[in-house]
Motif scaffolding. Sequence first.
Motif, short mmCIF file in Angstrom:
data_model
loop_
_atom_site.label_atom_id
_atom_site.label_comp_id
_atom_site.label_asym_id
_atom_site.label_seq_id
_atom_site.Cartn_x
_atom_site.Cartn_y
_atom_site.Cartn_z
N LEU A 1 -87.84 -16.49 -42.01
CA LEU A 1 -87.65 -17.76 -41.68
C LEU A 1 -86.60 -18.19 -40.58
O LEU A 1 -86.46 -19.17 -40.45
N GLN A 2 -86.22 -16.94 -40.01
CA GLN A 2 -85.09 -17.11 -39.10
C GLN A 2 -85.57 -16.50 -37.75
O GLN A 2 -86.28 -15.50 -37.82
N LEU A 3 -84.90 -16.73 -36.85
CA LEU A 3 -85.27 -16.27 -35.15
C LEU A 3 -83.80 -16.06 -34.53
O LEU A 3 -82.94 -16.81 -34.57
N TYR A 4 -83.95 -15.08 -33.83
CA TYR A 4 -82.88 -14.53 -32.95
C TYR A 4 -83.25 -14.93 -31.57
O TYR A 4 -84.37 -14.69 -31.21
N SER A 5 -82.50 -15.31 -30.82
CA SER A 5 -82.50 -15.50 -29.28
C SER A 5 -81.12 -15.10 -28.63
O SER A 5 -80.10 -15.18 -28.93
N CYS A 6 -81.65 -14.45 -27.28
CA CYS A 6 -80.38 -14.27 -26.64
C CYS A 6 -80.70 -14.71 -25.01
O CYS A 6 -81.73 -15.52 -24.57
N SER A 7 -79.43 -14.97 -24.22
CA SER A 7 -79.68 -15.65 -22.99
C SER A 7 -78.79 -15.00 -21.91
O SER A 7 -77.98 -14.25 -22.45
N PHE A 8 -78.87 -15.37 -20.75
CA PHE A 8 -78.00 -15.06 -19.83
C PHE A 8 -76.58 -15.38 -19.76
O PHE A 8 -75.51 -15.28 -19.21
N ASP A 9 -76.39 -16.53 -20.82
CA ASP A 9 -74.99 -17.09 -21.07
C ASP A 9 -74.12 -16.33 -22.05
O ASP A 9 -72.98 -16.60 -22.37
N GLY A 10 -74.79 -15.05 -22.38
CA GLY A 10 -74.01 -14.07 -23.08
C GLY A 10 -73.83 -14.42 -24.63
O GLY A 10 -72.91 -13.65 -25.13
N THR A 11 -74.78 -15.02 -25.16
CA THR A 11 -74.77 -15.22 -26.52
C THR A 11 -76.17 -14.69 -27.22
O THR A 11 -76.94 -14.85 -26.62
N ILE A 12 -75.98 -14.58 -28.58
CA ILE A 12 -77.14 -14.36 -29.33
C ILE A 12 -77.02 -15.39 -30.49
O ILE A 12 -76.07 -15.50 -31.14
N LYS A 13 -77.86 -16.27 -30.79
CA LYS A 13 -78.09 -17.09 -31.62
C LYS A 13 -79.09 -16.92 -32.65
O LYS A 13 -80.32 -16.60 -32.53
N LEU A 14 -78.68 -17.28 -33.77
CA LEU A 14 -79.73 -17.33 -34.93
C LEU A 14 -79.85 -18.70 -35.40
O LEU A 14 -79.29 -19.52 -35.65
N TRP A 15 -81.50 -19.01 -35.81
CA TRP A 15 -81.87 -20.29 -35.83
C TRP A 15 -82.59 -20.12 -37.33
O TRP A 15 -83.38 -19.38 -37.48
N ASP A 16 -82.83 -21.41 -37.70
CA ASP A 16 -83.70 -21.82 -38.99
C ASP A 16 -84.70 -22.34 -38.17
O ASP A 16 -84.67 -23.67 -37.80
N TYR A 17 -86.04 -21.87 -37.78
CA TYR A 17 -86.84 -22.57 -36.93
C TYR A 17 -87.68 -23.40 -37.69
O TYR A 17 -88.53 -24.49 -37.24
N ILE A 18 -87.53 -23.66 -39.10
CA ILE A 18 -88.45 -24.54 -39.98
C ILE A 18 -87.72 -25.92 -39.58
O ILE A 18 -88.68 -26.80 -39.45
N ASP A 19 -86.53 -25.88 -39.58
CA ASP A 19 -85.97 -27.27 -39.55
C ASP A 19 -85.33 -27.29 -38.17
O ASP A 19 -84.50 -28.42 -37.87
N GLY A 20 -85.50 -26.26 -37.51
CA GLY A 20 -84.70 -26.42 -35.94
C GLY A 20 -83.19 -26.53 -35.92
O GLY A 20 -82.74 -27.11 -35.22
N ILE A 21 -82.62 -25.88 -36.74
CA ILE A 21 -81.04 -25.71 -36.98
C ILE A 21 -80.44 -24.31 -36.44
O ILE A 21 -81.04 -23.42 -36.72
N LEU A 22 -79.39 -24.67 -35.82
CA LEU A 22 -78.89 -23.60 -35.21
C LEU A 22 -77.92 -22.92 -36.36
O LEU A 22 -77.16 -23.85 -36.85
N ILE A 23 -77.82 -21.86 -36.89
CA ILE A 23 -77.11 -21.21 -37.84
C ILE A 23 -75.79 -20.63 -37.61
O ILE A 23 -74.67 -20.81 -38.00
N LYS A 24 -75.88 -19.39 -36.50
CA LYS A 24 -74.89 -18.51 -35.97
C LYS A 24 -75.00 -18.79 -34.68
O LYS A 24 -76.06 -18.46 -33.95
#
Length: 833
Positions: free
Chosen positions: A72-95
């Motif tokens: 139920l969670q999703l990882y994402s990475c970006s050119f901004d040098g961060t990896i974010k962990l999301w709860d995609y059901i509610d659209g919430i940024l976890i970490k």
Amino acid sequence: MVEEEKNLRVVRCGGSELNFRRAVFSADSKYIFCVSGDFIKVYSTATEECVHILQGHRQLVTGIQLNPNNHLQLYSCSFDGTIKLWDYIDGILIKTFIVGRKLHALFTLACAEDSVFVIINKEKPDIFQLVSLKLPRSSSQEIEAKELSFVLDYINQSPKCIAFGNEQGQYVAAVRDFYLSVYFFKKKTTSRFTLSSSRNKKHAKNNFTCVACHPKEDCIATGHKDGKIRLWRNFDDEKKYTYTCLHWHHDLVMDLAFSVTGSSLLSGGRESVLVEWREATEKNKEFLPRLGAAIVHISVSPAGDLFCTSHSDNKIIIIHRNLEASAVIQGLVKDSNIFTGLMIDPRTKALVLNGKPGHLQFYSLQSDKQLYNLDIIQQEYINDYGLIQIELTKAAFGCYGSWLATVEQRQEKETELELQMKLWMYNKKTQGFVLNTKINMPHEDHITDLCFCNAEKSENPTLVTASRDGHFKVWILTDDSDIYRKAVGWTCDFVGSYHKYQATNCCFSEDGSLLAVSFEEIVTIWDSETWELKCTFCQRAGKIRHLCFGRLTCSRYLLGATENGILCCWNLLSCALEWSAKLSVRVMEPDPNSENVAAVSQSPVGSDLFVFKPSEPRPLYIQKNISREEVQWGVFVPRDVPESFTSEAYQWLNRSQFYFLTKSQSLLTFSTTSPEEKLTPTSKQLLAEESLPTTPFYFILGKHRQQQQDEKLNKALENELVQLPLTENIPAISELLQTPAHVLPSASFLCSMFVNSLLLSTKTESAEEVPDDADMEEEKESDDSDEENNFTEEVQDTNTTDLGEDIIHQLSKSEEKELRKLRKVDYSWIAAL
């Protein structure tokens, strides 16, 4: 308001590439995730609707993967040098994990619990490494992740060129140029396999393009530039390895993917055909043809029931296991050349520009999705690089969206020009445009501009075209009826010229009384009633590149921008030059709802924006370096709900919003909201407090604990009647009703707390309080004994006059009733003052 105005900046407004990276399915195949610029979009596989937009990255998102330990969670990475962990059901940024390095791709493995794999730059910009990144456990919202472990060197930055082997992730395969590298995690050794280089003509296209690993067996599939697919086995020994070839694609293989069970292999390329190789054999293959554009990426759902293909025309097609397309998610089509510029459909307020070859696309800026395509050329497109195609070069709306004019051309040689103009009428029954008139060779040379007369008092629709043949033509709508049917058609009414100069631009004044046509360096003004030449303007500052009239109170001015970097403003009443400025204008667009004009100039650093009124040469707003690229097109879009900026420098944003398109076809606009303000209210409420995990469960308990503390602080108000707040104003209750059931604790645990939050506290209730029923009975008794009360009051007054002030006055029943009414009045609003 001042803070909002200070934060005005350029943002991507939509239309970003959906095909930049492979799309990812949720574990239950209900959702599909795709990268879209700085955001991650969550679409429903059943309805094609965008469910959530995950916002938080400050630069381009380069990779997304499901959390293998929590689907139920999703990882994402970006050119901004961060990896974010999301709860995609509610659209919430976890970490948020702060890496501090530019991340090009992201991979996750179930066997690596606390680690992910990323592609980073080495010292040189064109050399990339695959490294393992340990994600530390912490209760804080932002965590630094600096522990990197080297895995592979000299790899391709594309995630299609990296694949992890079987379910245990025993090895990782990487391809680049003519090399296949396999790293074994247990042995910590690397095997490298090389194909013949391009020096040999027979193997001139052996380059690796993509790689995929079998989920069950030790088998690696690689795609190549010559259209072949190679299946590698026994690659744990550099001497005993073998490979077999599958060949159907006539051009390079753009992506490969195995099914979940590994029983079939999917491949795609420029043929726009999805090929399924069952049991990985040459003879047993199935096809899904005519997908519309080249296949860039292929994805498979974890459940194995759905496939997904990303295409070069910014489209995602969701496909069932039986190779039947079930849904299409279409983004803004990025054509190789935008000849028509940016237009706004007056009816749908959609952005209109070149789409698929020979089509106009209607794109909704509000929902960030394509509404529909209008086939203009109406011919089958042949994908051949050497073939000269028919191109859609000009388009314009007229009569508030009732008419559409398009120009298409094809020129194989200088003397062989094929030119055609079509006029489309809007049909209310079919809710679309229908071809009304087709005009072959309306001019003898290329059409440089066309415009409608959109004045409100215009009785007969009028169209003007300008051409390099030295003429401008006026086309009017006439009756074309006969004995069989009633019809209307367009015909040429007037042909004008000026000393055989090339006509470059044309535009009507706001009231439609004047027509301005530029002939190279000279601007001519014509009366639209008699088509007589009224006056000319000539500054000898170069060819006129842009031409437009002022609006509303500035309608007496005419603006012209030249190729030599001069912006001129003429006064039509005095027929003289009002002012001029040295500005290399690339885009000039008037706002249809105000007097403002936006001009974008090109500088060595980038593109600059100037907003001004023709009546004043002093700009209202200047923003430097809105884009490092050249801005090619711009358009004002009327707002549905006007803004309320008070500063004069920002009032140009009140009624309309300015959009512009760069050379790389990035659609940008201006925004006053920060990424933090764009986060959903739920994600704001779930910010960490006291270093505890940010979950809906904690949110409910935390608010309940805060309510208990507030009750202790309000003991001084115990004698007042407590008013129960409305349920929609209680965040805990609204969160309880909106939070999905799978993340809530058991109902038995929440029931007592939920019911207690709705009850009145007995401690805060007044001891002298009387129920409403008792009040009604007392009112009846008091009415019956009014005379008796008055008599006793008089006796008491006469008896107490001599007793002094120390005697306490005894209240009557009527006074007690009035006091009880006053106690019921809610004075809680005073606390908010």
